[in-house]
Scaffold this motif. Sequence first.
Motif, mmCIF file in Angstrom:
data_model
loop_
_atom_site.group_PDB
_atom_site.id
_atom_site.type_symbol
_atom_site.label_atom_id
_atom_site.label_comp_id
_atom_site.label_asym_id
_atom_site.label_seq_id
_atom_site.Cartn_x
_atom_site.Cartn_y
_atom_site.Cartn_z
ATOM 1 N N ALA A 44 148.795 176.352 71.620
ATOM 2 C CA ALA A 44 149.059 176.049 70.218
ATOM 3 C C ALA A 44 147.763 176.114 69.417
ATOM 4 O O ALA A 44 146.710 175.645 69.875
ATOM 5 C CB ALA A 44 149.694 174.675 70.091
ATOM 6 N N ARG A 75 150.863 181.928 57.965
ATOM 7 C CA ARG A 75 150.332 182.022 59.346
ATOM 8 C C ARG A 75 150.433 183.442 59.909
ATOM 9 O O ARG A 75 149.571 183.860 60.679
ATOM 10 C CB ARG A 75 151.101 181.076 60.261
ATOM 11 N N ASN A 104 147.460 180.444 64.107
ATOM 12 C CA ASN A 104 147.919 179.053 64.162
ATOM 13 C C ASN A 104 149.308 178.956 64.794
ATOM 14 O O ASN A 104 150.223 178.336 64.244
ATOM 15 C CB ASN A 104 147.934 178.440 62.757
ATOM 16 N N LYS A 138 152.499 178.015 66.984
ATOM 17 C CA LYS A 138 153.119 176.741 67.332
ATOM 18 C C LYS A 138 154.102 176.949 68.478
ATOM 19 O O LYS A 138 154.621 178.060 68.647
ATOM 20 C CB LYS A 138 153.862 176.177 66.119
#
Length: 125
Positions: free
Chosen positions: A14, A66, A84, A86
């Motif tokens: 992450a 992102r 970034n 996730k």
Amino acid sequence: HVQLVESGGGSVQAGGSLRLSCAVSGYTSSRNCMGWFRQAPGKQREGVATIDTDGNENYADSVKGRFTISRDNAKNNLYLQMNNLKPEDTAMYYCAARRASGCGNYINVNSAFVYWGQGTQVTVS
């Protein structure tokens, strides 16, 4: 014979980044709307980003700020820069193409895209 071949997937922690590529053959991607889609296990395929022949980009709300979609017309390639990352970004990512220059609001209309790649897996932990 149209072929779309994705690459660049992998496993990342992450907050990390990946860049997906889509190599297109048998089809002039610069003349048509292109897009990235993804499908997580047990979920429907969803649109991530599209780009039309004028370079207009459209993104799913979940990836805005992102992810960046881009195209290299000289190489007939499509890209997706993902920053970034996730855990919820974990999915199989697909490159897709329309037989039209515009993308309209078809980011959520899978059937508007005629050609599809086999996908590349992205796993975020």
